[in-house]
Design a protein around this motif. Structure first.
Motif, PDB file in Angstrom:
ATOM      1  N   TYR A 509       0.832  -1.205   0.000  1.00 53.02           N
ATOM      2  CA  TYR A 509       0.000   0.000   0.000  1.00 53.02           C
ATOM      3  C   TYR A 509       0.873   1.264   0.000  1.00 53.02           C
ATOM      4  N   MET A 510       1.756   1.318  -0.997  1.00 51.68           N
ATOM      5  CA  MET A 510       2.613   2.479  -1.212  1.00 51.68           C
ATOM      6  C   MET A 510       2.108   3.218  -2.445  1.00 51.68           C
ATOM      7  N   TRP A 511       1.873   4.505  -2.296  1.00 53.46           N
ATOM      8  CA  TRP A 511       1.399   5.345  -3.401  1.00 53.46           C
ATOM      9  C   TRP A 511       2.322   6.552  -3.489  1.00 53.46           C
ATOM     10  N   SER A 512       2.662   6.947  -4.709  1.00 55.08           N
ATOM     11  CA  SER A 512       3.708   7.965  -4.843  1.00 55.08           C
ATOM     12  C   SER A 512       3.684   8.583  -6.229  1.00 55.08           C
ATOM     13  N   PHE A 513       4.485   9.616  -6.398  1.00 52.23           N
ATOM     14  CA  PHE A 513       4.845  10.137  -7.712  1.00 52.23           C
ATOM     15  C   PHE A 513       6.288   9.733  -7.984  1.00 52.23           C
ATOM     16  N   ASP A 514       6.528   9.177  -9.149  1.00 54.70           N
ATOM     17  CA  ASP A 514       7.877   8.753  -9.550  1.00 54.70           C
ATOM     18  C   ASP A 514       8.522   7.823  -8.526  1.00 54.70           C
ATOM     19  N   GLY A 515       7.713   7.038  -7.827  1.00 60.22           N
ATOM     20  CA  GLY A 515       8.246   6.057  -6.895  1.00 60.22           C
ATOM     21  C   GLY A 515       8.722   6.622  -5.578  1.00 60.22           C
ATOM     22  N   VAL A 516       8.512   7.917  -5.340  1.00 65.04           N
ATOM     23  CA  VAL A 516       9.006   8.560  -4.121  1.00 65.04           C
ATOM     24  C   VAL A 516       7.827   9.149  -3.354  1.00 65.04           C
ATOM     25  N   ARG A 517       7.690   8.759  -2.103  1.00 65.86           N
ATOM     26  CA  ARG A 517       6.606   9.272  -1.266  1.00 65.86           C
ATOM     27  C   ARG A 517       6.876  10.715  -0.848  1.00 65.86           C
ATOM     28  N   PHE A 518       5.808  11.416  -0.497  1.00 65.31           N
ATOM     29  CA  PHE A 518       5.925  12.820  -0.113  1.00 65.31           C
ATOM     30  C   PHE A 518       6.887  13.006   1.047  1.00 65.31           C
ATOM     31  N   SER A 519       6.878  12.075   2.002  1.00 66.89           N
ATOM     32  CA  SER A 519       7.756  12.204   3.172  1.00 66.89           C
ATOM     33  C   SER A 519       9.228  12.107   2.799  1.00 66.89           C
ATOM     34  N   GLU A 520       9.527  11.570   1.603  1.00 66.83           N
ATOM     35  CA  GLU A 520      10.909  11.404   1.179  1.00 66.83           C
ATOM     36  C   GLU A 520      11.376  12.522   0.260  1.00 66.83           C
ATOM     37  N   VAL A 521      10.476  13.360  -0.198  1.00 65.46           N
ATOM     38  CA  VAL A 521      10.807  14.398  -1.173  1.00 65.46           C
ATOM     39  C   VAL A 521      11.472  15.572  -0.472  1.00 65.46           C
ATOM     40  N   VAL A 522      12.558  16.051  -1.030  1.00 63.21           N
ATOM     41  CA  VAL A 522      13.252  17.210  -0.476  1.00 63.21           C
ATOM     42  C   VAL A 522      12.978  18.440  -1.326  1.00 63.21           C
TER      43      VAL A 522
END
Length: 641
Positions: A509-522
């Motif tokens: 249950y991982m949803w993201s843009f370009d494989g990167v979750r919001f919490s990981e985006v810098v």
């Protein structure tokens, strides 16, 4: 059937709720508790809104909601274009809250997204929103804090035009669609994280396999199951949460409560339909009564008559109906997976009910939904035997052999954060998604644990009505039919193109843009003030996603159109459903400086990480100190405003 035990149980619940409601002022009682479905309305320019907890019931079953001024939905806010509104929001909860003004053009500090545009409203605190009204139409508001939207924290907005309204009508009704769960939303999310299929009770059975084998042959049935097994999905994975968990609401009332709007035969009735659900895409129809669509996402469109349309979470549609007969009509909002419905009645007299249609057969996903066929809704474009399982698995590595893979697929610093016009660009998309004239670069398909699948042959699906509506016997609305009533002010060719993939791993249950979750985006996605940008979204998942950009509208790039005069009436929207296996392009004029949330509006998908920040950077020559993004520079507080 309502037997004696159920009657006593319901009577007990209602009496308890009535006793509680009797101690609550009339303005603070939920619409459902009052049993009318009439939305309380506030108008003017100065408002006090109190967020708190309120007893709430659906079809006689008692519960508790997070409300604004004690109602579900929250009060209808009626504004006028050209005014400036001031809204004091008082938080009486034991947790932080917020209000986002969905689709409203305003300074980004007033947008109401904690951690992006302001810090949120702490328990016991008051925050004042203040902004001018630069538009008219049907909109809505909701919490952007945690999962509060799921339990009642949403309400409608109508902004009356400063001049004449191009839509003529005799009376209007606001119809707010919702999905309600008696399960704690955090527990619901935890269940999805443990197993993304756990709340989908609409799966195929062994009996279905034998039925398919009889109809299509044993080899075809086995091949079909092998394909879906390789994708770790099933053909029924259309909605994460179904009617087994949800009760579907109209104006806070369940199907048994039967919201009713009255009319006189021959009247033109304007229905302002808002999908305020957390997770449910609805298919809307009124059997026996054609609908003329006159507005989409608050903006007027050239009128088009239809019999049914799909409305994504956070979208709004205004339709005009003219019931000529002296009889009741049933308004049906059926969930996309057909596991349940919200229903209401339009009738000449109270107490009347129209025939309620049975739920239709569940739809199944197809090759096009897997991003592996160019069939534009053709369910038979390839047979299971022609699509071998190993070709499904090969899609994980991507198949764009003609692409230049010189650059990495991630790193938003490369997406123009330093002023480069490279970004995530893609050339050669065909006429439906024509690339801008300036030079572009390409990037690899995203990979990693958050990317279980990739669409190998994504295509434009704007000329399709949506999952489940491809073969119904009546007219269905398609995005490609929408035309803006007013010409687009900015019909420049985009100066650059950014490509973004909608990605998922359903097993985790991982949803993201370009494989990167919001919490990981810098780094944010960077636009520059005043530029025209083409944003191309590729849905690598097998579920539809209503994608919403805060702060700005975008123009849908219609199939077969290359710009010029045709583009002057492209439909403008703030939310669009990106279908499975679809490549969809929108053109954005970056005219609203600040940091803006950009996300899937399926609440649990956003909560799981399918969200980004679009940062519109000011023109370097703009000396206005208010035109500075907070991202990486300054975190706004209540005192800053």
């Amino acid at each position: 059937m309502l037997n004696r035990r159920h009657f006593l149980s319901r009577a007990s619940a209602l009496s308890g709720l009535a006793a509680t409601s009797a101690l609550t002022p009339a303005w603070a009682r939920s619409a459902a508790a009052l049993g009318t479905g009439v939305l309380p309305s506030l108008s003017g320019t100065d408002f006090d809104l109190t967020v708190g907890r309120t007893p709430f019931s659906v079809d006689g079953r008692a519960s508790s909601a997070i409300t604004v001024n004690g109602t579900v939905p929250a009060p209808l806010l009626r504004w006028r274009e050209g005014d400036e509104v001031r809204l004091r929001v008082h938080n009486t909860l034991d947790m932080a809250t917020s209000i986002h003004w969905h689709g409203i053009l305003l300074p980004f500090e007033m947008d109401g997204v904690p951690g992006v545009s302001f810090p949120g409203i702490a328990p016991g605190e008051t925050f004042t929103y203040r902004f001018p009204l630069r538009q008219s139409g049907t909109y809505w508001y909701h919490s952007h804090s945690g999962l509060q939207e799921q339990v009642g924290h949403y309400g409608p907005i109508i902004i009356d035009p400063a001049g004449s309204d191009p839509v003529g009508y005799d009376r209007e009704y606001v119809m707010v669609l919702g999905d309600w769960t008696f399960m704690d939303p955090h527990r619901l999310f935890a269940e999805l994280k443990k197993n993304g299929h756990s709340l989908n009770y609409n799966q195929r059975t062994l009996g279905d396999f034998f039925a398919d084998a009889r109809e299509d042959g044993l080899g075809a049935a086995l091949g079909d199951r092998r394909m879906w097994g390789a994708m770790r999905m099933t053909a029924t994975d259309i909605a994460d949460v179904t009617g087994e968990t949800y009760a579907y609401l109209i104006n806070g009332l369940g199907p048994d409560d039967n919201w009713t709007g009255l009319f006189r035969p021959g009247e033109r009735i304007r229905l302002r339909i808002i999908n305020a659900a957390a997770m449910t895409i609805f298919n809307v129809r009124i059997p026996g009564l054609p609908m003329t669509v006159v507005q989409s996402d608050g903006l007027n469109v050239q009128p088009i008559e239809t019999d049914e349309f799909q409305i994504g979470v956070a979208e709004t549609y205004d339709v005009v109906v003219t019931p000529a007969e002296d009889r009741a009509y049933t308004f049906v909002a059926e969930s996309i997976d057909r596991s349940g419905m919200a229903r209401a009645t339009l009738a000449p007299r109270p107490g009347m009910e129209g025939e309620v249609p049975a739920l239709r057969d569940r739809p199944l996903l197809t090759m096009a939904d897997m991003g592996m066929a160019h069939g534009h809704g053709n369910h038979n474009s390839e047979t299971p035997e022609e699509m071998a399982p190993d070709s499904v698995e090969s899609s994980h590595a991507g198949s764009h052999a003609a692409m230049d893979h010189g650059g990495g697929h991630r790193g938003h610093a490369g997406m123009d954060s330093m002023g480069s016009e490279a970004g995530h660009a893609m050339a050669g998309h065909g006429a439906a998604n024509a690339s801008p004239s300036s030079s572009t670069t390409v990037h690899d398909h995203p990979t990693g644990p958050g990317v279980a699948n990739t669409a190998t042959m994504p295509v434009s699906r704007l000329d399709e009505p949506g999952i489940g509506l491809e073969e119904v016997p009546h007219r269905t609305l398609r995005y490609s039919q929408l035309r803006s009533l007013a010409p687009t002010a900015d019909h420049r060719e985009p100066g650059r193109e950014i490509e973004l993939h909608l990605t998922s791993n359903m097993e985790r249950y991982m949803w993201s843009f370009d494989g990167v979750r919001f919490s990981e985006v810098v780094d944010p996605i960077v636009f520059h003030e005043g530029e025209r940008v083409r944003l191309t979204m590729v849905n690598d998942t097998m579920m539809p996603h209503p994608i919403h950009l805060h702060g700005m509208f975008f123009d849908l790039v219609l199939p077969g159109s290359t710009g010029g005069h045709e583009a002057r009436h492209w439909p403008r929207k703030h939310t669009v459903i990106v279908k499975p296996g679809e490549r969809l392009s929108v053109d954005v004029t970056a005219d609203e400086v600040g940091d803006w949330a950009f996300h899937c509006h399926l609440l649990y998908h956003m909560h799981a990480g399918m969200m980004q920040v679009v940062s519109v950077r000011p023109d370097p020559g703009d000396a206005n100190p208010s035109h500075h993004s907070m991202h990486g520079d300054h975190t706004m507080t209540g005192e800053d405003m």
